[in-house]
Design an enzyme around this catalytic site. Structure first.
Site, PDB file in Angstrom:
ATOM      1  N   ASP A   1      -9.168  -0.271   1.605  1.00 29.84           N
ATOM      2  CA  ASP A   1      -9.106   0.337   0.272  1.00 29.84           C
ATOM      3  C   ASP A   1     -10.358   0.012  -0.514  1.00 29.84           C
ATOM      4  O   ASP A   1     -10.979   0.892  -1.122  1.00 29.84           O
ATOM      5  CB  ASP A   1      -7.894  -0.194  -0.518  1.00 29.84           C
ATOM      6  CG  ASP A   1      -6.608   0.544  -0.162  1.00 29.84           C
ATOM      7  OD1 ASP A   1      -6.643   1.358   0.780  1.00 29.84           O
ATOM      8  OD2 ASP A   1      -5.581   0.301  -0.820  1.00 29.84           O
TER       9      ASP A   1
ATOM     10  N   ASP B   1       0.825  -1.191   0.000  1.00 27.20           N
ATOM     11  CA  ASP B   1       0.000   0.000   0.000  1.00 27.20           C
ATOM     12  C   ASP B   1       0.869   1.253   0.000  1.00 27.20           C
ATOM     13  O   ASP B   1       1.633   1.483   0.946  1.00 27.20           O
ATOM     14  CB  ASP B   1      -0.879  -0.052   1.252  1.00 27.20           C
ATOM     15  CG  ASP B   1      -1.925   1.030   1.244  1.00 27.20           C
ATOM     16  OD1 ASP B   1      -2.433   1.331   0.151  1.00 27.20           O
ATOM     17  OD2 ASP B   1      -2.225   1.571   2.313  1.00 27.20           O
TER      18      ASP B   1
ATOM     19  N   THR C   1      -3.628   5.483  -3.836  1.00 26.00           N
ATOM     20  CA  THR C   1      -2.563   6.312  -3.264  1.00 26.00           C
ATOM     21  C   THR C   1      -1.276   6.229  -4.082  1.00 26.00           C
ATOM     22  O   THR C   1      -0.623   7.242  -4.313  1.00 26.00           O
ATOM     23  CB  THR C   1      -2.273   5.919  -1.805  1.00 26.00           C
ATOM     24  OG1 THR C   1      -2.020   4.518  -1.734  1.00 26.00           O
ATOM     25  CG2 THR C   1      -3.449   6.240  -0.911  1.00 26.00           C
ATOM     26  N   THR C   2      -0.932   5.015  -4.527  1.00 27.46           N
ATOM     27  CA  THR C   2       0.299   4.874  -5.300  1.00 27.46           C
ATOM     28  C   THR C   2       0.163   5.616  -6.624  1.00 27.46           C
ATOM     29  O   THR C   2       1.074   6.339  -7.045  1.00 27.46           O
ATOM     30  CB  THR C   2       0.585   3.385  -5.575  1.00 27.46           C
ATOM     31  OG1 THR C   2       0.378   2.658  -4.377  1.00 27.46           O
ATOM     32  CG2 THR C   2       2.003   3.183  -6.055  1.00 27.46           C
TER      33      THR C   2
HETATM   34  P1  ADP Z   1      -3.081   2.241  -5.832  1.00 31.90           P
HETATM   35  O1  ADP Z   1      -2.434   2.479  -4.505  1.00 31.90           O
HETATM   36  O2  ADP Z   1      -2.854   3.397  -6.750  1.00 31.90           O
HETATM   37  O3  ADP Z   1      -4.494   1.831  -5.730  1.00 31.90           O
HETATM   38  P2  ADP Z   1      -2.571  -0.464  -6.643  1.00 31.90           P
HETATM   39  O4  ADP Z   1      -1.319  -1.216  -6.329  1.00 31.90           O
HETATM   40  O5  ADP Z   1      -3.805  -0.843  -5.937  1.00 31.90           O
HETATM   41  O6  ADP Z   1      -2.248   1.054  -6.487  1.00 31.90           O
HETATM   42  O7  ADP Z   1      -2.805  -0.608  -8.206  1.00 31.90           O
HETATM   43  C1  ADP Z   1      -3.868  -0.008  -8.871  1.00 31.90           C
HETATM   44  C2  ADP Z   1      -3.709  -0.143 -10.357  1.00 31.90           C
HETATM   45  O8  ADP Z   1      -3.750  -1.524 -10.748  1.00 31.90           O
HETATM   46  C3  ADP Z   1      -4.844   0.539 -11.085  1.00 31.90           C
HETATM   47  O9  ADP Z   1      -4.330   1.302 -12.141  1.00 31.90           O
HETATM   48  C4  ADP Z   1      -5.667  -0.624 -11.603  1.00 31.90           C
HETATM   49  O10 ADP Z   1      -6.377  -0.314 -12.774  1.00 31.90           O
HETATM   50  C5  ADP Z   1      -4.606  -1.652 -11.855  1.00 31.90           C
HETATM   51  N1  ADP Z   1      -5.152  -3.006 -11.965  1.00 31.90           N
HETATM   52  C6  ADP Z   1      -5.905  -3.669 -11.068  1.00 31.90           C
HETATM   53  N2  ADP Z   1      -6.242  -4.896 -11.538  1.00 31.90           N
HETATM   54  C7  ADP Z   1      -5.688  -4.996 -12.773  1.00 31.90           C
HETATM   55  C8  ADP Z   1      -5.681  -6.021 -13.780  1.00 31.90           C
HETATM   56  N3  ADP Z   1      -6.300  -7.163 -13.598  1.00 31.90           N
HETATM   57  N4  ADP Z   1      -5.011  -5.773 -14.919  1.00 31.90           N
HETATM   58  C9  ADP Z   1      -4.374  -4.603 -15.092  1.00 31.90           C
HETATM   59  N5  ADP Z   1      -4.347  -3.610 -14.198  1.00 31.90           N
HETATM   60  C10 ADP Z   1      -5.000  -3.796 -13.048  1.00 31.90           C
HETATM   61 MG    MG Z   2      -5.319   0.126  -4.966  1.00 26.87          MG
END
Ligand code: ADP
Ligand code: MG
Length: 544
Positions: free
Chosen positions: A391, A63, A96-97
């Protein structure tokens, strides 16, 4: 400086000052460094980080905001980026990322423009125009899901949890969706959700699959008397916020007891008062008593004799939740304990879990407060599961409150916004257009990072996705759910979807901080004193 003239010192000793280009470069470098630290955690194939604090406690997390919060960053510009993550966390919970790496990339692109001697205020202005336009574009391109459809909500949760330690586990996804369906309430036409109505209780032991949704409340309490039942079915629950004790008078009173019978009579009187209290509880029809204050030993004894299961010193917060879950009214006098003040639950029971006793008030008919019980092998595991759940609850709340407004993920949304921004930029004057294009380029960092973290070639993927968007495939993004499917897919069809609110907020706060940092050309820093944290006076742009 003319010879012979003394330099004038306007700052006290110990202050350092960096101005102009140096200040800008330092700030940009710091912001980029922060973005780089969290980059590798983005997306379903993102890696985790192990954080060790100064007393050796370990946190393992994917996270972004948790990483940054634990880093104790000192550089002021870096701190501002950390604030972006915190804002995102408070406003939505997820994303957040994304917010942090977009902020880092916006500044990186700005640096290229600075190298071409474009004035920072011009870049800032172009960025501002672009940022406003992204919000309009996002609103227009967003699509809707059906907030009453479980499968639709499950997709949102899956997208939010797939890269976390839960790995998008079906069982966990379902219990998150179920939990929010219980607590959402229709307000006019718009639904509203109070996440306080979902309690998260963690107990080490068992496995993730043992996690469950309790239609009611779990409290960290033991029954007050060993003779009380461990299980009460068809529970009628009394919630009281007064003590079942004899009040001690404030006035000093002396009771002179001359004969032994008198002592007996005095104690009898006390006992009778407590007995009366228990009698009132019993007569109300309650078989479970939850008390915010204390319960006298004698009262405990009588309660046990009456077969009533009682808990004492339960927090006000838990009492409120029990009220919402069971429909019980909180009373401050036992005389108010009439039929409709009582709440009901299918069962109330005490159970030992991992060596600790918990009380379950569950199987409530139409609970407006529920509890998610997280189980898992170690504390580190359940802590990370909790963050993933929080989240996705934030995401669900956003989707429900915004009537189902979503966009697709996998970088597709950022790529489409980027394309439309370039189109929009064509209408602008030369240098503004340059800045808007830089902003558009920066949004491509999401696809690049998702691909890179999955071991794919970021440039190949980027070029393919860009081409797809040129051809009108609005939701073309990088697909990381299924290794057997092509890497570039239409993410809406893949069911990888995120709340519109999460994306809007991420881009909004990322651009705000980038603009703020760009406008700074002077850093005036007080020297560090031994026992004070470093402070920044309100410079241009105003720190903190
Ligand atoms: P954040 O802290 O920004 O939420 P995450 O590590 O949760 O970061 O990653 C979120 C990103 O991962 C988003 O851009 C989301 O669209 C992408 N994502 C989630 N599932 C998939 C998937 N199955 N294929 C491609 N991208 C994905
Ligand atoms: Mg996320």
């Amino acid at each position: 400086m003319a010879e012979g003239i003394q330099p004038i010192f306007i700052l006290p000793e110990g202050y350092t000052r960096t101005s102009g280009k140096d200040a800008q470069r330092n700030n940009i470098a710091a912001a980029k460094a922060i973005a780089n630290t969290v980059k590798s955690t983005l997306g379903p194939r993102g890696m985790d980080k192990m954080l060790v604090d100064n007393i050796g406690d370990i946190t393992i997390t994917n996270d972004g905001v948790t990483v940054l919060k634990n880093m104790e960053v000192e550089n002021p510009a870096a701190k501002m980026i950390v604030e972006v993550a915190k804002t995102q966390e408070e406003e939505v919970g997820d994303g957040t990322t994304t917010a942090v790496i977009i902020a880092g990339e916006l500044l990186k692109s700005a640096e290229v423009l600075l190298d071409q001697s474009i004035h920072p205020t011009l870049i800032a202005r172009g960025y501002k125009i672009a940022a406003n336009e992204t919000q309009t574009i996002l609103d227009k391109m967003s699509i809707k899901l059906d907030v009453n459809k479980k499968e639709d909500l499950a997709k949102v949760v899956k997208t939010a949890t797939i890269g976390k330690s839960t790995g998008g586990d079906e069982h966990v996804v379902n219990l998150i969706v179920d939990s929010i369906r219980h607590v959402k309430s229709a307000v006019g036409r718009n639904e509203s959700v109070d996440l306080d109505d979902i309690k998260i209780e963690k107990k080490v032991g068992g496995g993730l699959a043992d996690s469950k949704l309790v239609k009611g409340v779990i409290i960290d309490k033991e029954k007050v008397h060993p003779d009380m039942p461990d299980v009460v079915k068809n529970a009628k629950i009394a919630l009281v916020n007064m003590a079942l004790e004899i009040e001690k008078t404030n006035v000093d009173a002396q009771i002179r007891i001359e004969k032994p019978e008198q002592l007996g009579a005095f104690l009898d009187e006390e006992e009778k008062m407590l007995k009366d209290m228990v009698k009132k509880v019993k007569e109300s029809g309650a078989n479970v008593l939850v008390c915010q204050k204390g319960i006298d030993d004698t009262a405990q004894h009588f309660l046990a004799k009456s077969g009533i299961l009682a808990f004492r010193r339960v927090s006000e917060n838990d009492i409120k939740k029990i009220g919402k879950a069971t429909g019980a009214k909180v009373v401050s006098s036992l005389d108010e304990l009439e039929g409709d003040a009582l709440g009901s639950a299918g069962v109330v029971r005490v159970e030992k879990l991992a060596g600790e006793t918990l009380a379950f008030i569950e199987e409530c008919k139409n609970p407006k407060a529920v509890t998610i019980l997280i189980r898992g092998g170690t504390e580190h595991v359940i802590d990370e599961v909790q963050r993933a759940i929080e989240d996705s609850l934030g995401d669900l709340r956003a989707v429900i409150e915004d009537n189902g407004a979503i966009v697709a993920g996998g970088g597709s949304c950022e790529m489409e916004v980027s394309r439309q921004l370039r189109e929009f930029g064509k209408k602008l004057e030369g240098r503004e257009q340059l800045a808007v294009n830089s902003f558009a380029d920066s949004l491509e960092i999401v696809v690049k990072t998702l691909a890179e973290n999955a071991g794919l070639d970021p440039i190949d993927i980027l070029v393919d996705i860009r081409a797809a968007h040129q051809k009108g495939r609005v939701w073309a993004g990088v697909n990381l759910s299924d290794v057997y499917k092509p890497a570039v897919s239409d993410m809406d069809k893949e069911g990888v979807i995120e709340p519109l609110r999460t994306k809007k907020q991420a881009i909004k706060s990322a651009s705000e901080v980038a603009i703020m940092i760009l406008r700074i050309d002077d850093i005036i820093a007080a020297g560090k004193s031994a026992n004070q944290p470093p402070q920044m006076p309100g410079g241009p742009g105003g720190y903190e």
